[in-house]
Design an enzyme around this catalytic site. Sequence first.
Site, PDB file in Angstrom:
ATOM      1  N   SER A   7      -6.096   3.196   4.536  1.00 23.72           N
ATOM      2  CA  SER A   7      -5.548   2.435   3.406  1.00 23.72           C
ATOM      3  C   SER A   7      -6.656   1.772   2.592  1.00 23.72           C
ATOM      4  CB  SER A   7      -4.555   1.375   3.910  1.00 23.72           C
ATOM      5  OG  SER A   7      -3.633   1.024   2.902  1.00 23.72           O
TER       6      SER A   7
ATOM      7  N   SER B 260       0.794  -1.234   0.000  1.00 22.45           N
ATOM      8  CA  SER B 260       0.000   0.000   0.000  1.00 22.45           C
ATOM      9  C   SER B 260       0.822   1.277   0.000  1.00 22.45           C
ATOM     10  CB  SER B 260      -0.964   0.008   1.186  1.00 22.45           C
ATOM     11  OG  SER B 260      -2.077  -0.822   0.924  1.00 22.45           O
TER      12      SER B 260
ATOM     13  N   LYS C 145       0.034   3.801  -2.627  1.00 23.99           N
ATOM     14  CA  LYS C 145      -0.975   4.848  -2.444  1.00 23.99           C
ATOM     15  C   LYS C 145      -0.343   6.230  -2.321  1.00 23.99           C
ATOM     16  CE  LYS C 145      -4.629   2.008  -0.307  1.00 23.99           C
ATOM     17  NZ  LYS C 145      -4.041   0.670  -0.241  1.00 23.99           N
TER      18      LYS C 145
END
Length: 485
Positions: free
Chosen positions: A320, A73, A76
Site C-alpha cells: 500500500s 487505500s 488504489k
Amino acid sequence: MCLIICMLSFPLTTSNKIVFAQGNKSEFARQIDQILNQHPFVKGAIAGVSVRSATTGKLIYSHQGDTRLTPASNIKLLTAASALSTLGQDYTFHTELLTEGAIKWNVLMGDIYLKGKGDPTLLPEDFKQFAKEIKNRGIKIINGDLIGDDFWYDDVRYSIDEPWSDETAYYGTQISALTASPDKDFNAGTVIVEVSPGKEMNQKATVTIRPKTNYVRIRNETTTVADSEFNNVLISRVHGQNEIRITGAIPISTPTKKEWIAVWEPTKYALDLFKQALNEENIKVLGNIKVDKTPNNATLLLTHHSMPLSKLLIPFMKLSNNGHGELLIKEMGKVVKGEGSWVKGLEVEENTLTTLGVQVEAIDIRDGSGISHINLVPANEITQLLYQSQQMKWFSVFSSSLPIAGSSEKMIGGTLRNRMKNRLFQGNVKAKTGTLTNVSALSGFVKSKNDQTLIFSIILNHLNDEAEGKQIEEEIVNVLATSEI
C-alpha cells in the site's frame, strides 16, 4: 441504523442489481445484516457493503452500497486499474543522464544533468552504477555543476488534502519526478532511521541513517535508561528542513527502532546520493548541486529503465505504497495530457474508469493513494470495477498484486500477512486493505463454501477506532467464505 436493503433472487430492473424481497433474504444476507445491525463497533458508524458474483457480475448483497464513503487505500484499486489500462503492464519509468559538455583529457567540460521521469525505484546502487558508467567513459573530473531535472512533473509536492501531520511519515512523502528509495520496499523520498540504546546508562542512543547521506542532519536528544523505565523515543523531522530530531528515553535492552522518514525536497536527496557515488569512483565535481531544466541540445549519456509496471504493482498494492499511487496519477497526466499534475492525471483516470464500468458521476477522487478523507466511492462501484477488471488482458497482473490473507511472505501477503491466518481464509482471500483515522476498508475476492468466487467491498467510516473495523471486515468475509451462495 439504516434500513438494510438486500437483493432478490431475480432482477427487478435491467441493471445487474438484484433486490431481495421482504422475508426472502438468504441466510448469508441475514448474517451480514445481523453483524451490521448489532455489532457494537458499528454503532454510530456508516457501513457500505457490496457483494457480487464474480461469474455474472450480479449484485447479490448491498448495504448502503450506493452511498459515497471514504475508501482510504481502496482507492488504489482504481489507480492500479487505470494505470494498467492507460500505461500498460510493460510500461517503465526512465531516468536519463545528459551533458552539454565535451570530454577533454579525462575532464567533462560542462554540466551534467540527472533527468528524472518519475521512477520511484531508484536505489543507491543505481546511482553507483551511473557513476561507474561515467568512469568507464574516462571521466575523472566534471568541470561544471551537477544538475537535477525534475520538471517531468509539476512542482506541487503534496496532494491537495494531505494533512501537515503526515509530511514526515513514509506514507506522506513529497512527489518529485527525481527521487530515490532507501531499500526494495521502494518508499521513495525517505531515509531509514535506526535507533538503538547506548551501551551504558545515561548515554545517548546510537543513531544510524540508511542510505548514508549528508542531505539530512541528526539532532540526537535521547537518553539510555533502565529496562524498568518507559520507552518514549520519538523520531520526527523539522518542518521545511532536513533536520531529523530524535527525542526521548530508550531502555537499555530495547531492540533497534526503525522508521522511514520522508525528506524535504527529494530531488536534491537523489542528487546527493549521485554525488556520493561519483566521489566513491574518485570523480570530482568542481561545480555545485542545482535544480534546473536540461537544455534541448544536451547529449544523452545513458538511460536507466525501471522495472515494468507489472512488477511495480507488487510493492504498490501489497505494501500500500502511497507515493507510487501519486506518481502513477502524475504519470498518466504526463503521458496522455502532456502535464504531470494531479489535475490532469485525475482527468485521465476518470475517463479510464468510465471504460471500466465505473459511474464516475457517483465518485469523487482527490488523489491516487487514498490519503485524502475527501475521496468518496460507493462500495457498489468498487465491486463493479473488480468485476469488469476480470475481462481485461491485464487482470492476472492486477489480481497478483492484491495482498493474500495469511501469507507471511511480505511481498505476497502484504498488508494481509498478519491477518486471517486460519485455514478458512489463508490463501482464499485476495483483497486490498484501507486504513485512515476512523476509516477501514477491505475489497477483493473470496471463494464461498461451494467454491463460488465472490467479489466484495466493505467500507467503514466514522468508527471510534479504525482497528475495530478489521474485526467487522473479517466477520463479514467469514460469512461469505462459509456460505453456499
